[in-house]
Design a protein around this motif. Structure first.
Motif, PDB file in Angstrom:
ATOM      1  N   MET A  15       0.804  -1.229   0.000  1.00  0.00           N
ATOM      2  CA  MET A  15       0.000   0.000   0.000  1.00  0.00           C
ATOM      3  C   MET A  15       0.834   1.274   0.000  1.00  0.00           C
ATOM      4  O   MET A  15       0.301   2.365  -0.177  1.00  0.00           O
ATOM      5  N   LEU A  16       2.127   1.170   0.226  1.00  0.00           N
ATOM      6  CA  LEU A  16       2.963   2.370   0.372  1.00  0.00           C
ATOM      7  C   LEU A  16       2.897   3.337  -0.814  1.00  0.00           C
ATOM      8  O   LEU A  16       2.810   4.553  -0.594  1.00  0.00           O
ATOM      9  N   PRO A  17       2.900   2.872  -2.073  1.00  0.00           N
ATOM     10  CA  PRO A  17       2.798   3.845  -3.180  1.00  0.00           C
ATOM     11  C   PRO A  17       1.497   4.664  -3.102  1.00  0.00           C
ATOM     12  O   PRO A  17       1.512   5.886  -3.286  1.00  0.00           O
ATOM     13  N   PHE A  18       0.382   4.012  -2.781  1.00  0.00           N
ATOM     14  CA  PHE A  18      -0.902   4.707  -2.635  1.00  0.00           C
ATOM     15  C   PHE A  18      -0.833   5.685  -1.461  1.00  0.00           C
ATOM     16  O   PHE A  18      -1.243   6.842  -1.575  1.00  0.00           O
ATOM     17  N   LYS A  24       1.066  13.103  -0.309  1.00  0.00           N
ATOM     18  CA  LYS A  24       1.532  14.244  -1.114  1.00  0.00           C
ATOM     19  C   LYS A  24       0.379  15.185  -1.450  1.00  0.00           C
ATOM     20  O   LYS A  24       0.541  16.402  -1.442  1.00  0.00           O
ATOM     21  N   LYS A  25      -0.798  14.630  -1.733  1.00  0.00           N
ATOM     22  CA  LYS A  25      -1.979  15.469  -2.002  1.00  0.00           C
ATOM     23  C   LYS A  25      -2.342  16.275  -0.753  1.00  0.00           C
ATOM     24  O   LYS A  25      -2.621  17.469  -0.831  1.00  0.00           O
ATOM     25  N   MET A  26      -2.344  15.612   0.404  1.00  0.00           N
ATOM     26  CA  MET A  26      -2.682  16.288   1.662  1.00  0.00           C
ATOM     27  C   MET A  26      -1.653  17.365   2.002  1.00  0.00           C
ATOM     28  O   MET A  26      -2.006  18.460   2.441  1.00  0.00           O
ATOM     29  N   GLN A  27      -0.374  17.048   1.772  1.00  0.00           N
ATOM     30  CA  GLN A  27       0.687  18.007   2.063  1.00  0.00           C
ATOM     31  C   GLN A  27       0.575  19.235   1.157  1.00  0.00           C
ATOM     32  O   GLN A  27       0.765  20.368   1.613  1.00  0.00           O
ATOM     33  N   ALA A  28       0.223  19.020  -0.116  1.00  0.00           N
ATOM     34  CA  ALA A  28       0.062  20.141  -1.054  1.00  0.00           C
ATOM     35  C   ALA A  28      -1.105  21.027  -0.616  1.00  0.00           C
ATOM     36  O   ALA A  28      -1.005  22.262  -0.644  1.00  0.00           O
ATOM     37  N   LEU A  29      -2.218  20.414  -0.196  1.00  0.00           N
ATOM     38  CA  LEU A  29      -3.370  21.190   0.280  1.00  0.00           C
ATOM     39  C   LEU A  29      -3.025  21.960   1.548  1.00  0.00           C
ATOM     40  O   LEU A  29      -3.402  23.117   1.703  1.00  0.00           O
ATOM     41  N   LYS A  30      -2.282  21.330   2.437  1.00  0.00           N
ATOM     42  CA  LYS A  30      -1.890  21.982   3.689  1.00  0.00           C
ATOM     43  C   LYS A  30      -1.028  23.214   3.383  1.00  0.00           C
ATOM     44  O   LYS A  30      -1.234  24.290   3.947  1.00  0.00           O
ATOM     45  N   GLN A  31      -0.092  23.057   2.463  1.00  0.00           N
ATOM     46  CA  GLN A  31       0.783  24.173   2.092  1.00  0.00           C
ATOM     47  C   GLN A  31      -0.028  25.287   1.422  1.00  0.00           C
ATOM     48  O   GLN A  31       0.151  26.460   1.725  1.00  0.00           O
ATOM     49  N   GLN A  32      -0.926  24.900   0.519  1.00  0.00           N
ATOM     50  CA  GLN A  32      -1.783  25.866  -0.171  1.00  0.00           C
ATOM     51  C   GLN A  32      -2.627  26.642   0.853  1.00  0.00           C
ATOM     52  O   GLN A  32      -2.750  27.859   0.775  1.00  0.00           O
ATOM     53  N   PHE A  33      -3.182  25.925   1.832  1.00  0.00           N
ATOM     54  CA  PHE A  33      -3.998  26.557   2.864  1.00  0.00           C
ATOM     55  C   PHE A  33      -3.155  27.555   3.662  1.00  0.00           C
ATOM     56  O   PHE A  33      -3.566  28.689   3.892  1.00  0.00           O
ATOM     57  N   GLU A  34      -1.969  27.130   4.086  1.00  0.00           N
ATOM     58  CA  GLU A  34      -1.114  27.993   4.901  1.00  0.00           C
ATOM     59  C   GLU A  34      -0.715  29.259   4.144  1.00  0.00           C
ATOM     60  O   GLU A  34      -0.717  30.355   4.705  1.00  0.00           O
ATOM     61  N   GLU A  35      -0.388  29.119   2.844  1.00  0.00           N
ATOM     62  CA  GLU A  35      -0.006  30.289   2.039  1.00  0.00           C
ATOM     63  C   GLU A  35      -1.175  31.264   1.905  1.00  0.00           C
ATOM     64  O   GLU A  35      -1.008  32.470   2.061  1.00  0.00           O
ATOM     65  N   LYS A  36      -2.363  30.740   1.611  1.00  0.00           N
ATOM     66  CA  LYS A  36      -3.548  31.593   1.474  1.00  0.00           C
ATOM     67  C   LYS A  36      -3.911  32.248   2.804  1.00  0.00           C
ATOM     68  O   LYS A  36      -4.324  33.390   2.843  1.00  0.00           O
ATOM     69  N   ALA A  72      -9.542  18.867   1.918  1.00  0.00           N
ATOM     70  CA  ALA A  72      -8.605  18.148   2.796  1.00  0.00           C
ATOM     71  C   ALA A  72      -9.353  17.163   3.689  1.00  0.00           C
ATOM     72  O   ALA A  72      -8.922  16.020   3.853  1.00  0.00           O
ATOM     73  N   ARG A  73     -10.482  17.597   4.242  1.00  0.00           N
ATOM     74  CA  ARG A  73     -11.283  16.714   5.097  1.00  0.00           C
ATOM     75  C   ARG A  73     -11.724  15.482   4.318  1.00  0.00           C
ATOM     76  O   ARG A  73     -11.680  14.362   4.826  1.00  0.00           O
ATOM     77  N   GLY A  74     -12.146  15.686   3.070  1.00  0.00           N
ATOM     78  CA  GLY A  74     -12.558  14.573   2.215  1.00  0.00           C
ATOM     79  C   GLY A  74     -11.418  13.598   1.971  1.00  0.00           C
ATOM     80  O   GLY A  74     -11.604  12.377   2.054  1.00  0.00           O
ATOM     81  N   LEU A  75     -10.232  14.130   1.671  1.00  0.00           N
ATOM     82  CA  LEU A  75      -9.059  13.273   1.451  1.00  0.00           C
ATOM     83  C   LEU A  75      -8.742  12.457   2.700  1.00  0.00           C
ATOM     84  O   LEU A  75      -8.480  11.258   2.620  1.00  0.00           O
ATOM     85  N   ILE A  76      -8.776  13.116   3.853  1.00  0.00           N
ATOM     86  CA  ILE A  76      -8.453  12.439   5.113  1.00  0.00           C
ATOM     87  C   ILE A  76      -9.489  11.355   5.414  1.00  0.00           C
ATOM     88  O   ILE A  76      -9.131  10.238   5.786  1.00  0.00           O
ATOM     89  N   GLU A  90       2.426  16.365   7.845  1.00  0.00           N
ATOM     90  CA  GLU A  90       3.648  17.074   7.476  1.00  0.00           C
ATOM     91  C   GLU A  90       4.848  16.148   7.325  1.00  0.00           C
ATOM     92  O   GLU A  90       5.585  16.230   6.347  1.00  0.00           O
ATOM     93  N   THR A  91       5.061  15.250   8.299  1.00  0.00           N
ATOM     94  CA  THR A  91       6.213  14.338   8.223  1.00  0.00           C
ATOM     95  C   THR A  91       5.881  13.061   7.461  1.00  0.00           C
ATOM     96  O   THR A  91       6.757  12.247   7.201  1.00  0.00           O
ATOM     97  N   GLY A  92       4.591  12.877   7.118  1.00  0.00           N
ATOM     98  CA  GLY A  92       4.191  11.682   6.380  1.00  0.00           C
ATOM     99  C   GLY A  92       4.274  10.429   7.227  1.00  0.00           C
ATOM    100  O   GLY A  92       4.811   9.413   6.796  1.00  0.00           O
ATOM    101  N   LEU A  93       3.744  10.506   8.436  1.00  0.00           N
ATOM    102  CA  LEU A  93       3.826   9.387   9.364  1.00  0.00           C
ATOM    103  C   LEU A  93       2.492   8.650   9.414  1.00  0.00           C
ATOM    104  O   LEU A  93       1.450   9.261   9.643  1.00  0.00           O
ATOM    105  N   VAL A  94       2.543   7.337   9.157  1.00  0.00           N
ATOM    106  CA  VAL A  94       1.332   6.504   9.201  1.00  0.00           C
ATOM    107  C   VAL A  94       1.623   5.194   9.927  1.00  0.00           C
ATOM    108  O   VAL A  94       2.768   4.754   9.996  1.00  0.00           O
ATOM    109  N   ASP A  95       0.543   4.606  10.454  1.00  0.00           N
ATOM    110  CA  ASP A  95       0.636   3.304  11.111  1.00  0.00           C
ATOM    111  C   ASP A  95      -0.366   2.349  10.475  1.00  0.00           C
ATOM    112  O   ASP A  95      -1.457   2.761  10.074  1.00  0.00           O
ATOM    113  N   PHE A  96       0.020   1.082  10.408  1.00  0.00           N
ATOM    114  CA  PHE A  96      -0.836   0.014   9.901  1.00  0.00           C
ATOM    115  C   PHE A  96      -1.103  -0.947  11.057  1.00  0.00           C
ATOM    116  O   PHE A  96      -0.166  -1.598  11.524  1.00  0.00           O
ATOM    117  N   PRO A  97      -2.345  -1.052  11.537  1.00  0.00           N
ATOM    118  CA  PRO A  97      -2.634  -2.015  12.600  1.00  0.00           C
ATOM    119  C   PRO A  97      -2.283  -3.434  12.138  1.00  0.00           C
ATOM    120  O   PRO A  97      -2.572  -3.803  11.001  1.00  0.00           O
TER     121      PRO A  97
END
Length: 134
Positions: A15-18, A24-36, A72-76, A90-97
């Motif tokens: 699943m890592l590529p997905f 990356k999509k979430m990070q781009a939205l976060k950056q876009q939000f912060e800039e705006k 962003a909420r939809g993506l999450i 931001e750091t791209g940290l995820v866990d898989f149960p």
């Protein structure tokens, strides 16, 4: 309440590529939000010093910020339906149960790592990461 998904190491690694793409999509939205947001804040500070004729000169920017938040909420939410736990955008940290030797653990991956090499208990968190014995 959704049914808890357990991932084998192979499934999680597959699943890592997905996961990386979604992060990356979430990070781009976060950056876009912060800039705006900064742009809007600066405009408000500038206009506070001058009189303005428009009723609400910030409406369009505030609406754009709201749309970014909705996206962003939809993506999450979509991401969470996979069963993968999002820990830090931001750091791209995820866990898989997962289950390891009869114990519930979290396979831990941080963006940039080539594959999942660590796990930790729910209590230990990222600081308690232990290497997965191959």
């Amino acid at each position: 309440m959704s049914v808890k998904k357990w991932f084998s190491l192979e499934e999680a690694n597959a699943m890592l590529p997905f996961v990386d793409q979604e992060l990356k999509k979430m990070q781009a939205l976060k950056q876009q939000f912060e800039e705006k947001y900064v742009e809007l804040r600066d405009m408000k500070n500038e206009l506070a010093e001058k009189p303005h004729k428009e009723k609400d000169p910030f409406f369009v920017m505030e609406a754009e910020l709201e749309f970014i938040q909705i996206e962003a909420r939809g993506l999450i939410q979509n991401f969470q339906t996979t069963g993968v736990e999002l820990k830090d955008i931001e750091t791209g940290l995820v866990d898989f149960p997962s289950m390891l030797e009869g114990h519930e653990v979290l396979l831990c991956w941080k963006q940039g790592e080539d594959r999942i090499r660590y796990y930790h208990s729910k209590e230990d968190g990222f600081a308690g990461r232990k290497p997965i014995s191959e």
